[in-house]
Write an enzyme that holds these catalytic residues in place. Sequence first.
Site, PDB file in Angstrom:
ATOM      1  N   HIS A 163      32.261   9.446  20.982  1.00  0.00           N
ATOM      2  CA  HIS A 163      30.910   9.078  20.525  1.00  0.00           C
ATOM      3  C   HIS A 163      30.951   7.830  19.649  1.00  0.00           C
ATOM      4  O   HIS A 163      30.299   7.759  18.594  1.00  0.00           O
ATOM      5  CB  HIS A 163      30.254  10.258  19.784  1.00  0.00           C
ATOM      6  CG  HIS A 163      30.471  11.584  20.444  1.00  0.00           C
ATOM      7  ND1 HIS A 163      31.135  12.626  19.854  1.00  0.00           N
ATOM      8  CD2 HIS A 163      30.154  12.015  21.695  1.00  0.00           C
ATOM      9  CE1 HIS A 163      31.200  13.649  20.697  1.00  0.00           C
ATOM     10  NE2 HIS A 163      30.630  13.308  21.817  1.00  0.00           N
ATOM     11  N   GLU A 215      30.300  10.730  28.464  1.00  0.00           N
ATOM     12  CA  GLU A 215      30.158  12.162  28.191  1.00  0.00           C
ATOM     13  C   GLU A 215      29.224  12.806  29.221  1.00  0.00           C
ATOM     14  O   GLU A 215      28.342  13.593  28.904  1.00  0.00           O
ATOM     15  CB  GLU A 215      29.692  12.491  26.774  1.00  0.00           C
ATOM     16  CG  GLU A 215      30.034  13.929  26.403  1.00  0.00           C
ATOM     17  CD  GLU A 215      29.731  14.304  24.958  1.00  0.00           C
ATOM     18  OE1 GLU A 215      28.771  13.781  24.401  1.00  0.00           O
ATOM     19  OE2 GLU A 215      30.479  15.135  24.406  1.00  0.00           O
ATOM     20  N   TYR A 257      28.302  17.024  15.858  1.00  0.00           N
ATOM     21  CA  TYR A 257      29.360  16.323  16.597  1.00  0.00           C
ATOM     22  C   TYR A 257      29.736  15.003  15.919  1.00  0.00           C
ATOM     23  O   TYR A 257      30.918  14.707  15.726  1.00  0.00           O
ATOM     24  CB  TYR A 257      28.923  16.046  18.044  1.00  0.00           C
ATOM     25  CG  TYR A 257      29.109  17.198  19.000  1.00  0.00           C
ATOM     26  CD1 TYR A 257      29.414  18.476  18.548  1.00  0.00           C
ATOM     27  CD2 TYR A 257      28.968  17.016  20.365  1.00  0.00           C
ATOM     28  CE1 TYR A 257      29.582  19.522  19.430  1.00  0.00           C
ATOM     29  CE2 TYR A 257      29.142  18.056  21.262  1.00  0.00           C
ATOM     30  CZ  TYR A 257      29.441  19.316  20.787  1.00  0.00           C
ATOM     31  OH  TYR A 257      29.610  20.354  21.662  1.00  0.00           O
TER      32      TYR A 257
HETATM   33 ZN    ZN Z   1      32.268  15.708  24.769  1.00  0.00          ZN
END
Ligand code: ZN
Length: 342
Positions: free
Chosen positions: A218, A283, A189
Site C-alpha cells: 500500500h 492488490e 491496514y
Molecule cells: Zn493485501
Amino acid sequence: MIIDAHGHYVSAPPPLQAYRGWQLMNQARPTKGKLDLSDGQLEESMQGSIQRLEERGTDRLLLSPQAAAMGHHIGSELISRYWTQTNNEVIHRICERFPERYIGVAQLPQSPGVSPKNCIDELERTVTEFGFVGCNINPDPTAGAGFTPSMADEWWYPLYEKMVELDVPGMVHATSTLDPALHLVGAHYVNVDTAAAVELLYSRLFDEFPTLKIIIPHGGGAVPFQWGRFQAINHHPAITPGEPERFEETVKKLYFDAAVYDRDAMEMLIRKVGVDRVLFASELMGTAGSTDPDTGKAFDDTKQYVDQLTWLSDEERQKLFEQNARQVFPRLSQYLGEPTPA
Ligand SMILES: [Zn+2]
C-alpha cells in the site's frame, strides 16, 4: 512483462467459509478435516480475477490467501495452522490450474504469543513443495488484543533466517483487527504498514540480515507522505545520535508496493523512495475494486497511474513492472523466461 506483486484470493465460494465454520465449531478437538471444494467451483471463482488481468494486460499476479480472513487471533495455534495449510493448498491448486496467471505467496500459521519459529515448516512446505515465491507476515497476530514484539525484535529472527535460507521475501500484511475504532482497510491496514516500516527502518535488522527482503504494501502506508518527519528523526541528535543519515538512504532497506489508488500518490511514492524500491501492484481483488466516477476505471487499475507519469523512462517502467519483482522474488525465475529488454 507486467508482474503484479500483490493479490489475494477473495472470491472463494461458500465451501471455504463452511470449512472455517466447521473448524471453529470444533475448536476443542482441532483436526484438519477436509475442504469440500471442487475443481469446477475453484475455476469458476477465478473468472473475475482473470478477466481483470486480461483487461489490464497483467501477465502474472502473485496470489496469496485473503488477508482479512487469515484470522491469526482466532483459536489456538493448531486452529491457525490447519486454516493456514488449507488456504495455502487452495492457492496451490489455483496456481496449478492457471500457471500462466498466478504464482503463489504463502499465508503463515501465526498465533498470538507463539514464536514465529512455528511458521518455518509451512513456509518451507509452500516454497519447496508448492513453488511459492514469498510470504505474508502479520506484525500483530493478536489483532490488537495484546502486544507482539516489534518486527525488528529478535523474536522474529527464526522466521527471517528461514526466509533468507529459502531466498523468499516477506510482505508485511495485517489481518483483521478487534479494535472497533479502526476501519479495517481505511485505517488499520495502512497504520500497520506505517508502524512496521518505522520499526524496521530504525533498527539493526538489516545489518544482521543483509539479504533479507521485506516489502511494505500500500505504498508504504504514510512513509512517502511523512517523509520530512522521518528525515527530522534522522537529524535529531537526541533521537538519533551519531552521524545523521539521510532518510533517502535509510529507506533503501525496504521495498514498497505500488498499491496506491491515485496518480499523485503513485508519483510521490516513486519520487520519494526511488524507482528501484517500488514493485508494481494493485492488490487485486481487494479494497479498491470500485469504479472511479471521474474516470470510469477501477481505482485498483494501478497501471493507469504509472502510465500518467510521463517523466518515467522506458527503463524505469521496466523496473517497476518486472525487474524489481524479479530481484525481490528470485524464485520467480523458475516461472518466467528471460527478462524483457527495456
Ligand atoms: Zn493485501
